[in-house]
Design a protein around this motif. Structure first.
Motif, short mmCIF file in Angstrom:
data_model
loop_
_atom_site.label_atom_id
_atom_site.label_comp_id
_atom_site.label_asym_id
_atom_site.label_seq_id
_atom_site.Cartn_x
_atom_site.Cartn_y
_atom_site.Cartn_z
N ASP A 40 5.74 -5.04 -3.30
CA ASP A 40 5.47 -5.58 -4.64
C ASP A 40 6.74 -5.42 -5.46
OD1 ASP A 40 5.57 -2.88 -5.37
OD2 ASP A 40 3.38 -2.67 -5.46
N ASP A 41 6.66 -5.48 -6.75
CA ASP A 41 7.86 -5.41 -7.58
C ASP A 41 8.57 -4.06 -7.50
OD1 ASP A 41 7.47 -7.99 -8.40
OD2 ASP A 41 6.53 -7.45 -10.32
N ASP A 42 7.89 -3.03 -6.95
CA ASP A 42 8.49 -1.70 -6.81
C ASP A 42 8.92 -1.39 -5.38
OD1 ASP A 42 8.22 -1.13 -9.50
OD2 ASP A 42 6.30 -0.13 -9.27
N GLY A 43 8.89 -2.39 -4.50
CA GLY A 43 9.30 -2.15 -3.12
C GLY A 43 8.10 -2.01 -2.19
N VAL A 44 8.30 -1.29 -1.08
CA VAL A 44 7.21 -1.15 -0.11
C VAL A 44 6.02 -0.43 -0.76
CG1 VAL A 44 8.63 -1.19 1.96
CG2 VAL A 44 8.21 0.98 0.84
N ARG A 45 4.82 -0.88 -0.41
CA ARG A 45 3.61 -0.28 -0.97
C ARG A 45 3.23 0.92 -0.10
NH1 ARG A 45 1.51 -6.00 -1.74
NH2 ARG A 45 0.14 -5.65 0.05
N PRO A 46 3.11 2.11 -0.67
CA PRO A 46 2.88 3.31 0.14
C PRO A 46 1.65 3.24 1.03
CG PRO A 46 3.57 3.94 -2.06
CD PRO A 46 3.36 2.44 -2.10
N ASP A 47 0.53 2.73 0.54
CA ASP A 47 -0.66 2.65 1.39
C ASP A 47 -0.42 1.77 2.61
OD1 ASP A 47 -1.96 4.31 -0.35
OD2 ASP A 47 -3.13 2.74 -1.33
N ASP A 48 0.23 0.63 2.39
CA ASP A 48 0.54 -0.27 3.52
C ASP A 48 1.54 0.38 4.46
OD1 ASP A 48 -1.05 -2.64 2.88
OD2 ASP A 48 0.26 -2.85 1.16
N LEU A 49 2.50 1.11 3.92
CA LEU A 49 3.47 1.81 4.76
C LEU A 49 2.77 2.85 5.62
CD1 LEU A 49 6.33 2.58 5.67
CD2 LEU A 49 6.49 4.03 3.63
N ASP A 50 1.90 3.64 5.02
CA ASP A 50 1.20 4.68 5.77
C ASP A 50 0.38 4.07 6.90
OD1 ASP A 50 0.74 7.47 6.06
OD2 ASP A 50 -1.24 7.24 5.15
N GLN A 51 -0.30 2.97 6.62
CA GLN A 51 -1.08 2.31 7.65
C GLN A 51 -0.20 1.75 8.76
OE1 GLN A 51 -3.59 -0.61 5.74
NE2 GLN A 51 -4.39 0.88 4.27
N ALA A 52 0.95 1.17 8.38
CA ALA A 52 1.85 0.61 9.38
C ALA A 52 2.42 1.69 10.29
CB ALA A 52 2.99 -0.15 8.69
N VAL A 53 2.76 2.86 9.71
CA VAL A 53 3.27 3.96 10.53
C VAL A 53 2.20 4.44 11.50
CG1 VAL A 53 4.19 6.29 10.49
CG2 VAL A 53 4.94 4.66 8.76
N ALA A 54 0.97 4.58 11.01
CA ALA A 54 -0.12 5.04 11.88
C ALA A 54 -0.40 4.04 13.00
CB ALA A 54 -1.38 5.27 11.04
N ARG A 55 -0.29 2.76 12.69
CA ARG A 55 -0.65 1.73 13.66
C ARG A 55 0.45 1.50 14.69
NH1 ARG A 55 -0.99 -2.33 10.34
NH2 ARG A 55 -3.09 -1.69 9.71
N HIS A 56 1.71 1.52 14.26
CA HIS A 56 2.79 1.07 15.14
C HIS A 56 3.69 2.19 15.65
CE1 HIS A 56 1.83 -3.09 14.21
NE2 HIS A 56 1.87 -2.81 12.93
N GLN A 57 3.57 3.40 15.11
CA GLN A 57 4.39 4.53 15.55
C GLN A 57 5.88 4.16 15.59
OE1 GLN A 57 2.93 7.71 16.24
NE2 GLN A 57 1.31 6.61 15.18
N PRO A 58 6.45 3.78 14.45
CA PRO A 58 7.85 3.36 14.44
C PRO A 58 8.81 4.53 14.60
CG PRO A 58 7.02 3.50 12.22
CD PRO A 58 5.84 3.74 13.12
N ARG A 59 10.04 4.20 15.01
CA ARG A 59 11.10 5.19 15.05
C ARG A 59 11.76 5.37 13.69
NH1 ARG A 59 13.17 7.16 19.94
NH2 ARG A 59 14.42 8.35 18.47
N LEU A 60 11.87 4.27 12.93
CA LEU A 60 12.54 4.38 11.64
C LEU A 60 12.03 3.33 10.67
CD1 LEU A 60 14.99 2.04 11.12
CD2 LEU A 60 16.02 3.28 13.02
N LEU A 61 12.27 3.63 9.40
CA LEU A 61 12.01 2.73 8.29
C LEU A 61 13.34 2.41 7.64
CD1 LEU A 61 10.23 1.37 6.03
CD2 LEU A 61 10.18 3.65 4.95
N TYR A 62 13.65 1.12 7.51
CA TYR A 62 14.89 0.68 6.89
C TYR A 62 14.60 0.17 5.49
CZ TYR A 62 18.93 -2.17 5.71
OH TYR A 62 20.00 -2.72 5.06
#
Length: 423
Positions: free
Chosen positions: A158-180
């Motif tokens: 959104d206007d403030d960048g990545v949305r924390p709730d969506d980020l948390d869900q994406a990390v849980a779902r995809h198990q990423p190595r890094l966030l850029y």
């Protein structure tokens, strides 16, 4: 193409194919546009280029003269992979003054911050690993992660960048190595992530266990407002955050100098990767940059009244004052120039304005029309890792003086007038 060996009449085997990672790479539309817009009559808002009239060519020339006059000719020799000690000490001091205590030994000088991204891809990513990015994000980062064989997934913003709730869900779902992330004056949108959102991102990275790559090439180009703290300065994420910086936007992009600040184990891995890549960044360019940062001054004896003129900090203030005027000129011209229903960001610094055209407009399809009117922009579709928004485009306001910006926006208005290309 060889089909028969003339000496033996034996058919030639075909040359081996390219590596799979190379076959899937896409060219950068910004680099391609630079070639298309090289004609001086084209007003290009496409490249994120520092204004040539604001580069301190005379001051940089003096810095090169000083280092070349040293009797040891040290600047013409091979150097250490980690980078010029004087330059690293000066960069560390600048970071400390901006609120991030840093040891010179904690920095690696790179051939532009783009190389830092490539080194991190080598040190952190195996083929198939997941990288999370903002949606949209810096397109050369998408190229870099693609070359490393990573699977890139966009996190809603959104206007403030990545949305924390969506980020948390994406990390849980995809198990990423890094966030850029580009949290400050982001490329391409120009937006800035506020402090509370940065803290939320740091907490998610600490709790979920992933690296954060915090890219900050534009942070010194602030026109207004207070600086937000780096994510790298948050103790909860300090052991897993890499901070990237660049001298390209404030000194000279042609010198190709950036830096990487990382926890020791990762920094050492990047040093080894750099040894295998180019041994070290240019010795003479590093020495000249160090000399300029230490005692360089703008050559103009009558600089604008924007604070002390001497030294690189005074030069950056001059750039910011000029860029602010150019940003204001573009923002003032857009309401009358763009179709009704358009909207755009209002950056507090950096280089870019991000535009959303109304539904039914396709910025990629309209680019040839704009080029016929001798104005250029970057279609926004290239900046999306997921499904692109065809109505978006990026405008850079830094390269041209205000009167040229006003004319360019007028040309854009004529190009878009009456044109509607469905997505």
């Amino acid at each position: 193409m060889c089909s028969v060996d003339s000496r033996t009449a034996t058919p030639c085997a075909p040359a081996p194919a390219l590596a799979r990672r190379a076959a899937g790479l896409r060219s950068s539309p910004v680099r391609d546009l630079l070639a298309l817009t090289a004609r001086p009559e084209v007003i290009s808002f496409a490249g994120g280029l520092p204004a040539p009239d604001l580069l301190d060519a005379a001051g940089i020339r003096r810095a090169y003269d000083h280092v070349l006059a040293e009797p040891s000719a040290r600047s013409l020799q091979y150097s250490t992979t980690e980078g010029d000690p004087d330059l690293r000490a000066l960069l560390a001091g600048r970071l400390a003054r901006r609120g991030l205590p840093t040891s010179p030994d904690g920095l690696l000088v790179t051939t532009g911050s783009q190389q830092a991204l490539a080194l991190l891809g080598t040190a952190l990513l195996d083929p198939g690993d997941v990288v999370l990015v903002e949606d949209p994000t810096y397109l050369a980062a998408l190229q870099c992660f693609g070359l490393a064989g990573a699977r890139v997934i966009a996190v809603p913003t959104d206007d403030d960048g990545v949305r924390p709730d969506d980020l948390d869900q994406a990390v849980a779902r995809h198990q990423p190595r890094l966030l850029y992330l580009v949290p400050t004056f982001q490329n391409p949108t120009g937006r800035t992530m506020p402090g509370h959102r940065r803290r939320a991102v740091a907490e998610i990275a600490a709790r979920r266990g992933l690296w954060i790559v915090e890219d900050d090439p534009y942070g010194e180009l602030r026109f207004e407002g207070a600086a937000e703290p780096w994510i790298a300065a948050d103790p909860i994420a300090a052991d897993r955050t890499v901070l990237l910086g660049s001298l390209s936007k404030t000194m000279a992009p042609g010198m190709r100098l950036g830096w990487l600040r990382a926890p020791d184990p990762l920094r050492r891995a990047c040093v080894i990767a750099k040894q295998a890549t180019d041994l070290h960044s240019s010795t003479i360019d590093q020495a000249a940059a160090a000399r300029y940062l230490r005692d360089g001054a703008p050559a103009d004896p009558n600089p604008p009244a924007v604070g002390p003129a001497a030294g690189p900090d005074g030069h950056v203030r001059r750039m910011c004052a000029a860029y602010r005027e150019r940003r204001d000129t573009m923002l003032a011209a857009l309401p009358a120039a763009l179709p009704a229903g358009s909207r755009w960001t209002t950056p507090r610094g950096g280089m870019f304005v991000w535009v959303w055209l109304p539904a039914g407009y396709d910025a990629t399809a309209l680019l040839p029309v704009a080029l016929e009117h001798e104005v250029a922009y970057v279609p926004g579709a290239a900046f999306f890792a997921g499904r692109p928004d065809p109505s978006t485009l990026r405008l850079s306001f830094t390269t041209h003086p205000p009167e040229r910006i006003a004319e360019g926006v007028a040309r854009l208005s004529r190009a878009l007038g009456g044109a509607m290309v469905s997505a």
